[in-house]
Design an enzyme around this catalytic site. Structure first.
Site, mmCIF file in Angstrom:
data_model
loop_
_atom_site.group_PDB
_atom_site.id
_atom_site.type_symbol
_atom_site.label_atom_id
_atom_site.label_comp_id
_atom_site.label_asym_id
_atom_site.label_seq_id
_atom_site.Cartn_x
_atom_site.Cartn_y
_atom_site.Cartn_z
ATOM 1 N N HIS B 12 0.702 -1.340 -0.063
ATOM 2 C CA HIS B 12 0.000 -0.007 -0.118
ATOM 3 C C HIS B 12 0.969 1.418 0.065
ATOM 4 C CE1 HIS B 12 -0.401 -0.722 4.629
ATOM 5 N NE2 HIS B 12 0.775 -0.053 4.402
ATOM 6 N N HIS B 59 -0.771 5.194 9.400
ATOM 7 C CA HIS B 59 0.668 5.593 9.363
ATOM 8 C C HIS B 59 0.884 6.910 10.256
ATOM 9 C CE1 HIS B 59 0.010 2.923 5.968
ATOM 10 N NE2 HIS B 59 1.320 2.535 6.138
ATOM 11 N N HIS B 196 10.818 -3.338 2.907
ATOM 12 C CA HIS B 196 11.007 -1.869 2.807
ATOM 13 C C HIS B 196 11.429 -1.432 4.317
ATOM 14 C CE1 HIS B 196 7.052 -1.439 4.258
ATOM 15 N NE2 HIS B 196 6.897 -0.350 4.200
ATOM 16 N N GLU B 243 5.197 -4.946 8.395
ATOM 17 C CA GLU B 243 3.552 -4.721 8.124
ATOM 18 C C GLU B 243 3.138 -5.981 7.619
ATOM 19 O OE1 GLU B 243 3.477 -0.182 6.494
ATOM 20 O OE2 GLU B 243 3.843 -1.963 5.085
#
Lengths: 134, 289
Positions: B12, B59, B196, B243
Protein backbone atom coordinates in the site's frame (compact mmCIF):
# COMPACT_ATOMS: atom_id res chain seq x y z
CA UNK A 1 13.45 -10.29 33.93
CA UNK A 2 13.71 -7.51 31.34
CA UNK A 3 12.33 -8.10 27.84
CA UNK A 4 15.10 -9.10 25.49
CA UNK A 5 15.75 -6.68 22.64
CA UNK A 6 16.88 -9.11 19.98
CA UNK A 7 16.64 -6.38 17.33
CA UNK A 8 19.30 -4.01 18.64
CA UNK A 9 22.10 -5.47 16.53
CA UNK A 10 20.44 -4.48 13.22
CA UNK A 11 22.64 -1.74 11.74
CA UNK A 12 21.38 1.71 10.72
CA UNK A 13 17.95 1.04 12.17
CA UNK A 14 15.85 2.20 15.10
CA UNK A 15 13.08 -0.06 16.27
CA UNK A 16 10.33 2.17 17.61
CA UNK A 17 9.58 0.22 20.78
CA UNK A 18 7.97 1.22 24.07
CA UNK A 19 11.15 2.96 25.29
CA UNK A 20 11.42 4.99 22.09
CA UNK A 21 7.70 5.73 22.22
CA UNK A 22 8.03 7.14 25.73
CA UNK A 23 11.10 9.19 24.90
CA UNK A 24 9.65 10.64 21.70
CA UNK A 25 6.05 11.18 22.74
CA UNK A 26 5.93 15.01 22.73
CA UNK A 27 8.09 15.21 19.60
CA UNK A 28 5.87 12.76 17.74
CA UNK A 29 2.68 14.49 18.89
CA UNK A 30 4.08 17.76 17.52
CA UNK A 31 4.88 16.09 14.19
CA UNK A 32 1.45 14.53 13.74
CA UNK A 33 -0.24 17.86 14.49
CA UNK A 34 1.16 19.07 11.15
CA UNK A 35 -1.14 16.76 9.23
CA UNK A 36 -3.86 19.42 9.55
CA UNK A 37 -3.71 22.53 7.37
CA UNK A 38 -4.67 24.92 10.16
CA UNK A 39 -1.74 23.69 12.24
CA UNK A 40 0.64 23.85 9.30
CA UNK A 41 -0.41 27.48 8.86
CA UNK A 42 0.15 28.31 12.54
CA UNK A 43 3.53 26.55 12.59
CA UNK A 44 4.52 28.48 9.46
CA UNK A 45 3.75 31.80 11.10
CA UNK A 46 6.12 31.22 14.01
CA UNK A 47 7.85 27.88 14.46
CA UNK A 48 9.30 28.67 17.89
CA UNK A 49 5.95 29.81 19.30
CA UNK A 50 4.18 26.73 17.94
CA UNK A 51 6.79 24.43 19.48
CA UNK A 52 6.07 25.97 22.90
CA UNK A 53 2.85 23.95 22.87
CA UNK A 54 4.85 20.70 23.16
CA UNK A 55 6.94 19.80 26.19
CA UNK A 56 9.79 18.26 24.25
CA UNK A 57 13.44 18.33 25.33
CA UNK A 58 15.74 21.15 24.25
CA UNK A 59 17.59 18.67 22.02
CA UNK A 60 14.40 17.50 20.33
CA UNK A 61 13.29 21.09 19.82
CA UNK A 62 16.62 22.03 18.26
CA UNK A 63 16.55 18.97 15.97
CA UNK A 64 13.10 20.08 14.74
CA UNK A 65 14.31 23.62 14.03
CA UNK A 66 17.46 22.25 12.35
CA UNK A 67 15.50 19.62 10.37
CA UNK A 68 18.14 17.17 11.55
CA UNK A 69 16.27 14.07 10.35
CA UNK A 70 18.55 11.42 11.82
CA UNK A 71 18.85 13.25 15.13
CA UNK A 72 15.03 13.28 15.36
CA UNK A 73 15.05 9.48 15.13
CA UNK A 74 17.87 9.19 17.65
CA UNK A 75 15.79 11.24 20.10
CA UNK A 76 12.68 9.07 19.91
CA UNK A 77 11.05 10.27 16.72
CA UNK A 78 9.37 7.72 14.49
CA UNK A 79 9.66 7.93 10.72
CA UNK A 80 5.90 8.07 10.15
CA UNK A 81 5.73 11.07 12.48
CA UNK A 82 8.86 12.84 11.28
CA UNK A 83 7.65 12.39 7.70
CA UNK A 84 4.82 14.79 8.56
CA UNK A 85 7.43 17.50 9.26
CA UNK A 86 9.18 16.52 6.03
CA UNK A 87 5.89 16.75 4.11
CA UNK A 88 5.45 20.24 5.57
CA UNK A 89 8.81 21.11 3.96
CA UNK A 90 7.71 19.50 0.67
CA UNK A 91 9.99 16.48 1.13
CA UNK A 92 8.55 13.05 0.26
CA UNK A 93 9.57 9.67 1.71
CA UNK A 94 12.12 8.91 -0.98
CA UNK A 95 13.76 12.33 -0.72
CA UNK A 96 13.80 11.94 3.07
CA UNK A 97 15.58 8.59 2.72
CA UNK A 98 18.13 10.29 0.46
CA UNK A 99 18.81 12.74 3.29
CA UNK A 100 18.89 10.17 6.14
CA UNK A 101 21.26 7.84 4.31
CA UNK A 102 23.54 10.71 3.33
CA UNK A 103 23.39 9.48 -0.28
CA UNK A 104 21.43 12.39 -1.70
CA UNK A 105 18.28 12.02 -3.76
CA UNK A 106 19.76 11.00 -7.12
CA UNK A 107 22.09 8.29 -5.81
CA UNK A 108 19.41 6.92 -3.50
CA UNK A 109 16.81 6.82 -6.26
CA UNK A 110 19.30 5.10 -8.57
CA UNK A 111 19.99 2.48 -5.88
CA UNK A 112 16.25 1.78 -5.57
CA UNK A 113 15.74 1.53 -9.33
CA UNK A 114 18.65 -0.95 -9.43
CA UNK A 115 16.84 -3.20 -6.92
CA UNK A 116 17.40 -1.51 -3.58
CA UNK A 117 19.94 -2.00 -0.79
CA UNK A 118 20.95 -5.64 -0.59
CA UNK A 119 20.53 -7.44 2.73
CA UNK A 120 24.04 -8.89 2.18
CA UNK A 121 26.37 -7.23 4.66
CA UNK A 122 23.49 -5.21 6.12
CA UNK A 123 21.95 -7.63 8.61
CA UNK A 124 24.21 -7.20 11.66
CA UNK A 125 26.00 -4.25 13.23
CA UNK A 126 29.19 -6.36 13.28
CA UNK A 127 29.12 -6.40 9.46
CA UNK A 128 29.07 -2.60 9.40
CA UNK A 129 31.81 -2.38 12.04
CA UNK A 130 34.06 -4.53 9.84
CA UNK A 131 33.46 -2.21 6.88
CA UNK A 132 34.17 0.80 9.07
CA UNK A 133 30.63 2.14 8.68
CA UNK A 134 28.87 3.68 11.64
CA UNK B 1 -24.94 -16.95 4.92
CA UNK B 2 -22.02 -14.62 4.33
CA UNK B 3 -18.77 -16.25 3.24
CA UNK B 4 -15.14 -15.35 2.54
CA UNK B 5 -14.22 -16.79 -0.85
CA UNK B 6 -10.86 -15.27 -1.73
CA UNK B 7 -7.97 -13.24 -0.41
CA UNK B 8 -5.76 -10.49 -1.78
CA UNK B 9 -2.31 -9.55 -0.53
CA UNK B 10 -1.18 -6.13 -1.63
CA UNK B 11 1.40 -3.43 -0.85
CA UNK B 12 0.00 0.00 0.00
CA UNK B 13 2.85 2.37 -0.89
CA UNK B 14 1.61 6.01 -0.68
CA UNK B 15 3.51 6.99 -3.85
CA UNK B 16 1.33 4.51 -5.82
CA UNK B 17 -1.70 6.58 -4.81
CA UNK B 18 0.09 9.79 -5.72
CA UNK B 19 0.98 8.36 -9.16
CA UNK B 20 -2.68 7.45 -9.80
CA UNK B 21 -3.95 10.79 -8.48
CA UNK B 22 -1.51 12.67 -10.72
CA UNK B 23 -2.24 10.49 -13.77
CA UNK B 24 1.39 9.49 -14.31
CA UNK B 25 0.91 5.70 -14.19
CA UNK B 26 2.10 5.30 -17.79
CA UNK B 27 5.49 6.85 -17.12
CA UNK B 28 8.36 4.33 -17.51
CA UNK B 29 9.03 4.34 -13.74
CA UNK B 30 5.41 3.47 -12.89
CA UNK B 31 4.24 1.42 -15.86
CA UNK B 32 5.68 -1.91 -14.57
CA UNK B 33 4.09 -1.29 -11.14
CA UNK B 34 0.59 -0.91 -12.57
CA UNK B 35 0.87 -3.51 -15.32
CA UNK B 36 0.71 -6.25 -12.69
CA UNK B 37 -2.67 -5.01 -11.45
CA UNK B 38 -4.47 -5.12 -14.81
CA UNK B 39 -5.41 -8.77 -14.40
CA UNK B 40 -6.31 -8.09 -10.75
CA UNK B 41 -8.89 -5.47 -11.75
CA UNK B 42 -10.52 -7.91 -14.16
CA UNK B 43 -10.50 -10.58 -11.45
CA UNK B 44 -11.97 -8.15 -8.92
CA UNK B 45 -14.86 -7.34 -11.28
CA UNK B 46 -15.58 -11.04 -11.81
CA UNK B 47 -15.81 -11.64 -8.07
CA UNK B 48 -18.81 -9.32 -7.73
CA UNK B 49 -17.78 -8.90 -4.10
CA UNK B 50 -20.43 -7.41 -1.84
CA UNK B 51 -17.92 -6.55 0.86
CA UNK B 52 -14.15 -6.21 1.13
CA UNK B 53 -12.78 -6.89 4.60
CA UNK B 54 -9.65 -4.76 4.45
CA UNK B 55 -6.76 -5.27 6.89
CA UNK B 56 -4.37 -2.32 6.88
CA UNK B 57 -2.41 -0.03 9.15
CA UNK B 58 -2.65 3.65 9.85
CA UNK B 59 0.64 5.54 9.38
CA UNK B 60 0.41 7.96 12.30
CA UNK B 61 -2.31 9.82 10.50
CA UNK B 62 -5.61 9.13 12.22
CA UNK B 63 -4.15 7.48 15.31
CA UNK B 64 -1.62 9.65 17.11
CA UNK B 65 0.62 8.37 19.89
CA UNK B 66 -1.96 9.07 22.62
CA UNK B 67 -3.84 5.84 21.97
CA UNK B 68 -2.42 2.83 20.12
CA UNK B 69 -4.94 0.00 19.67
CA UNK B 70 -3.45 -3.25 18.38
CA UNK B 71 -6.62 -4.13 16.46
CA UNK B 72 -9.25 -1.47 15.67
CA UNK B 73 -12.38 -2.41 13.72
CA UNK B 74 -14.14 0.31 11.71
CA UNK B 75 -17.82 0.33 12.71
CA UNK B 76 -18.72 3.83 11.46
CA UNK B 77 -21.17 4.27 8.56
CA UNK B 78 -18.39 5.65 6.36
CA UNK B 79 -14.73 6.58 6.36
CA UNK B 80 -13.40 9.71 4.66
CA UNK B 81 -9.88 9.82 3.17
CA UNK B 82 -7.61 11.60 5.66
CA UNK B 83 -5.25 14.52 5.14
CA UNK B 84 -1.81 12.95 5.66
CA UNK B 85 0.09 16.20 5.40
CA UNK B 86 -0.41 17.01 1.73
CA UNK B 87 -4.23 17.07 1.51
CA UNK B 88 -6.70 14.14 1.37
CA UNK B 89 -6.49 11.79 -1.64
CA UNK B 90 -9.17 12.67 -4.22
CA UNK B 91 -10.92 9.29 -4.01
CA UNK B 92 -14.45 8.32 -2.90
CA UNK B 93 -15.52 8.09 0.72
CA UNK B 94 -15.42 4.44 1.83
CA UNK B 95 -18.84 3.04 2.83
CA UNK B 96 -19.13 0.36 5.49
CA UNK B 97 -21.52 -2.56 5.83
CA UNK B 98 -22.27 -1.31 9.31
CA UNK B 99 -24.52 -4.16 10.40
CA UNK B 100 -21.92 -6.74 9.37
CA UNK B 101 -19.14 -4.74 11.05
CA UNK B 102 -20.96 -4.56 14.37
CA UNK B 103 -21.77 -8.27 14.13
CA UNK B 104 -18.07 -9.03 13.54
CA UNK B 105 -17.10 -6.82 16.50
CA UNK B 106 -19.38 -8.73 18.86
CA UNK B 107 -18.38 -12.10 17.50
CA UNK B 108 -14.64 -11.38 17.76
CA UNK B 109 -14.82 -10.22 21.36
CA UNK B 110 -16.85 -13.27 22.42
CA UNK B 111 -14.23 -15.30 20.52
CA UNK B 112 -11.61 -13.69 22.83
CA UNK B 113 -10.15 -11.19 20.35
CA UNK B 114 -10.58 -7.96 22.31
CA UNK B 115 -10.66 -5.49 19.45
CA UNK B 116 -11.19 -1.74 19.68
CA UNK B 117 -14.43 -0.45 18.13
CA UNK B 118 -14.10 2.69 15.99
CA UNK B 119 -17.40 4.54 15.60
CA UNK B 120 -15.70 7.48 13.91
CA UNK B 121 -12.58 7.13 11.78
CA UNK B 122 -10.85 8.55 8.74
CA UNK B 123 -8.62 6.31 6.62
CA UNK B 124 -5.18 6.92 5.13
CA UNK B 125 -3.30 5.51 2.13
CA UNK B 126 -2.97 2.16 3.88
CA UNK B 127 -6.62 1.55 3.00
CA UNK B 128 -7.22 3.73 -0.05
CA UNK B 129 -4.19 2.63 -2.12
CA UNK B 130 -5.23 -1.08 -2.17
CA UNK B 131 -8.75 0.06 -3.14
CA UNK B 132 -7.32 2.15 -5.99
CA UNK B 133 -5.02 -0.54 -7.38
CA UNK B 134 -7.75 -3.21 -7.26
CA UNK B 135 -10.67 -1.08 -8.49
CA UNK B 136 -8.91 1.45 -10.73
CA UNK B 137 -9.23 5.23 -10.97
CA UNK B 138 -12.13 6.80 -9.09
CA UNK B 139 -12.84 10.45 -8.36
CA UNK B 140 -14.39 11.94 -5.25
CA UNK B 141 -17.74 11.99 -7.06
CA UNK B 142 -17.66 8.24 -7.81
CA UNK B 143 -18.49 5.38 -5.49
CA UNK B 144 -16.40 2.32 -4.72
CA UNK B 145 -18.10 -0.76 -6.24
CA UNK B 146 -18.51 -2.49 -2.88
CA UNK B 147 -18.74 -1.92 0.84
CA UNK B 148 -15.64 -2.09 3.05
CA UNK B 149 -15.14 -3.26 6.63
CA UNK B 150 -11.75 -1.90 7.73
CA UNK B 151 -9.51 -3.50 10.34
CA UNK B 152 -6.63 -1.28 11.42
CA UNK B 153 -3.59 -3.03 12.95
CA UNK B 154 -0.78 -1.39 14.91
CA UNK B 155 2.50 -2.08 13.15
CA UNK B 156 4.14 1.27 13.97
CA UNK B 157 5.04 0.89 17.62
CA UNK B 158 6.92 -2.33 18.32
CA UNK B 159 5.68 -4.94 18.88
CA UNK B 160 3.08 -5.47 16.21
CA UNK B 161 0.80 -8.42 17.01
CA UNK B 162 2.53 -11.72 16.26
CA UNK B 163 1.98 -13.48 12.96
CA UNK B 164 0.41 -16.33 14.90
CA UNK B 165 -2.08 -13.96 16.54
CA UNK B 166 -2.91 -12.42 13.17
CA UNK B 167 -3.40 -15.83 11.55
CA UNK B 168 -5.76 -16.90 14.34
CA UNK B 169 -7.61 -13.59 14.15
CA UNK B 170 -8.20 -14.37 10.49
CA UNK B 171 -9.85 -17.61 11.53
CA UNK B 172 -12.04 -15.74 14.04
CA UNK B 173 -13.04 -13.21 11.37
CA UNK B 174 -14.08 -16.10 9.15
CA UNK B 175 -16.21 -17.58 11.95
CA UNK B 176 -17.81 -14.17 12.45
CA UNK B 177 -18.57 -13.71 8.76
CA UNK B 178 -19.99 -17.21 8.42
CA UNK B 179 -22.38 -16.63 11.32
CA UNK B 180 -23.92 -13.59 9.57
CA UNK B 181 -27.27 -14.37 7.98
CA UNK B 182 -27.22 -12.15 4.90
CA UNK B 183 -25.98 -13.82 1.73
CA UNK B 184 -22.76 -11.91 1.07
CA UNK B 185 -19.62 -12.61 -0.94
CA UNK B 186 -16.69 -11.26 1.09
CA UNK B 187 -13.14 -10.87 -0.23
CA UNK B 188 -10.45 -10.24 2.38
CA UNK B 189 -7.42 -8.00 1.74
CA UNK B 190 -4.18 -8.18 3.74
CA UNK B 191 -2.06 -5.14 2.91
CA UNK B 192 1.37 -3.61 3.50
CA UNK B 193 4.96 -4.57 2.73
CA UNK B 194 6.74 -6.09 1.11
CA UNK B 195 10.39 -5.56 2.11
CA UNK B 196 11.13 -1.92 2.83
CA UNK B 197 12.90 0.30 5.29
CA UNK B 198 12.02 3.98 5.29
CA UNK B 199 14.27 5.19 8.08
CA UNK B 200 17.82 5.98 9.11
CA UNK B 201 21.04 4.80 7.52
CA UNK B 202 19.84 1.40 6.27
CA UNK B 203 16.86 2.92 4.40
CA UNK B 204 16.22 1.34 1.02
CA UNK B 205 16.67 -2.28 2.10
CA UNK B 206 14.98 -4.69 -0.31
CA UNK B 207 15.10 -8.49 -0.03
CA UNK B 208 13.59 -10.06 -3.13
CA UNK B 209 14.59 -13.58 -2.15
CA UNK B 210 12.89 -13.32 1.23
CA UNK B 211 9.77 -11.72 -0.28
CA UNK B 212 9.52 -14.46 -2.90
CA UNK B 213 9.68 -17.18 -0.24
CA UNK B 214 6.99 -15.35 1.74
CA UNK B 215 4.69 -15.31 -1.30
CA UNK B 216 5.41 -19.00 -2.01
CA UNK B 217 4.70 -20.09 1.56
CA UNK B 218 1.31 -18.33 1.69
CA UNK B 219 0.08 -21.29 -0.34
CA UNK B 220 2.49 -24.09 0.61
CA UNK B 221 3.09 -23.46 4.33
CA UNK B 222 0.81 -20.77 5.78
CA UNK B 223 0.95 -22.02 9.37
CA UNK B 224 4.74 -22.27 9.38
CA UNK B 225 4.97 -18.84 7.78
CA UNK B 226 2.78 -17.33 10.49
CA UNK B 227 5.38 -18.40 13.08
CA UNK B 228 8.03 -16.05 11.62
CA UNK B 229 9.48 -14.03 14.54
CA UNK B 230 9.38 -10.23 14.43
CA UNK B 231 13.16 -9.92 14.41
CA UNK B 232 13.30 -11.82 11.11
CA UNK B 233 11.00 -9.30 9.40
CA UNK B 234 12.99 -6.41 10.85
CA UNK B 235 16.40 -7.80 9.89
CA UNK B 236 15.54 -9.44 6.56
CA UNK B 237 12.67 -7.32 5.20
CA UNK B 238 13.49 -3.93 6.78
CA UNK B 239 12.03 -2.17 9.79
CA UNK B 240 8.78 -1.36 7.97
CA UNK B 241 8.59 -4.86 6.43
CA UNK B 242 6.94 -6.02 9.65
CA UNK B 243 3.70 -4.75 8.07
CA UNK B 244 3.52 -8.17 6.44
CA UNK B 245 2.05 -9.67 9.64
CA UNK B 246 -1.25 -8.28 8.30
CA UNK B 247 -1.12 -10.73 5.38
CA UNK B 248 -1.51 -13.56 7.92
CA UNK B 249 -4.95 -12.23 8.92
CA UNK B 250 -6.01 -12.59 5.28
CA UNK B 251 -4.47 -16.05 4.99
CA UNK B 252 -6.02 -17.28 8.23
CA UNK B 253 -9.49 -16.33 7.00
CA UNK B 254 -9.17 -18.59 3.93
CA UNK B 255 -9.37 -22.39 3.62
CA UNK B 256 -6.23 -24.44 4.16
CA UNK B 257 -6.52 -25.41 0.50
CA UNK B 258 -6.06 -22.34 -1.70
CA UNK B 259 -4.85 -21.76 -5.22
CA UNK B 260 -2.63 -18.85 -6.17
CA UNK B 261 -4.30 -17.37 -9.25
CA UNK B 262 -2.15 -14.25 -9.66
CA UNK B 263 1.14 -12.82 -8.45
CA UNK B 264 2.95 -9.55 -9.12
CA UNK B 265 6.29 -8.36 -7.76
CA UNK B 266 8.22 -5.25 -8.70
CA UNK B 267 11.03 -3.14 -7.26
CA UNK B 268 10.75 -0.25 -6.61
CA UNK B 269 7.81 1.96 -5.86
CA UNK B 270 9.55 4.78 -4.03
CA UNK B 271 11.36 2.91 -1.18
CA UNK B 272 9.42 -0.32 -1.36
CA UNK B 273 9.12 -3.72 -3.02
CA UNK B 274 5.59 -3.98 -4.41
CA UNK B 275 4.12 -7.42 -3.79
CA UNK B 276 0.69 -8.67 -4.71
CA UNK B 277 -1.02 -12.04 -4.67
CA UNK B 278 -4.54 -13.40 -5.23
CA UNK B 279 -5.59 -16.61 -3.48
CA UNK B 280 -8.87 -18.44 -4.04
CA UNK B 281 -10.43 -21.09 -1.85
CA UNK B 282 -10.28 -24.18 -4.04
CA UNK B 283 -13.74 -25.34 -3.00
CA UNK B 284 -15.29 -21.98 -3.94
CA UNK B 285 -13.70 -21.87 -7.40
CA UNK B 286 -16.06 -21.88 -10.34
CA UNK B 287 -19.14 -21.33 -8.21
CA UNK B 288 -21.53 -18.69 -9.43
CA UNK B 289 -20.62 -15.56 -7.58
Amino acid sequence: MPLKKDYEDIPGTFIFDADKGREGYQLNQFCISLRLQKNRDTFGENEEAYLDNYKMTAEQRQAVLDRDWNRLLELGGNIYYTSKLAAYDGINFQQLAGLMTGMGNDAYRAMMVAGGRSPEGNRYQSEWDEKGDE
Amino acid sequence: MARITAGVGCSHVPAIGVAMDQGITEQPYWEPVFEGFEKSREWMKEQKADVVFLVYNDHCTVFDASCIPTFALGCAPEFAPADEGWGPRPVPVVKNHQVLASHIAQSLILDEFDITIMNEMEVDHGLTVPMSVMFGDKTVDDEWPCLVVPLCVNVVQYPAPTGNRCYNLGKAIRRAVESFDEDLNVVIFGTGGMSHQLQYKRAGLINKEWDTKFLDRLTSDPVGLSQTPHVEYLREAGSEGVEMVMWHVMRGALDDDVEEVHRHYHVPASNTAVGHIILENVKDQGKAK
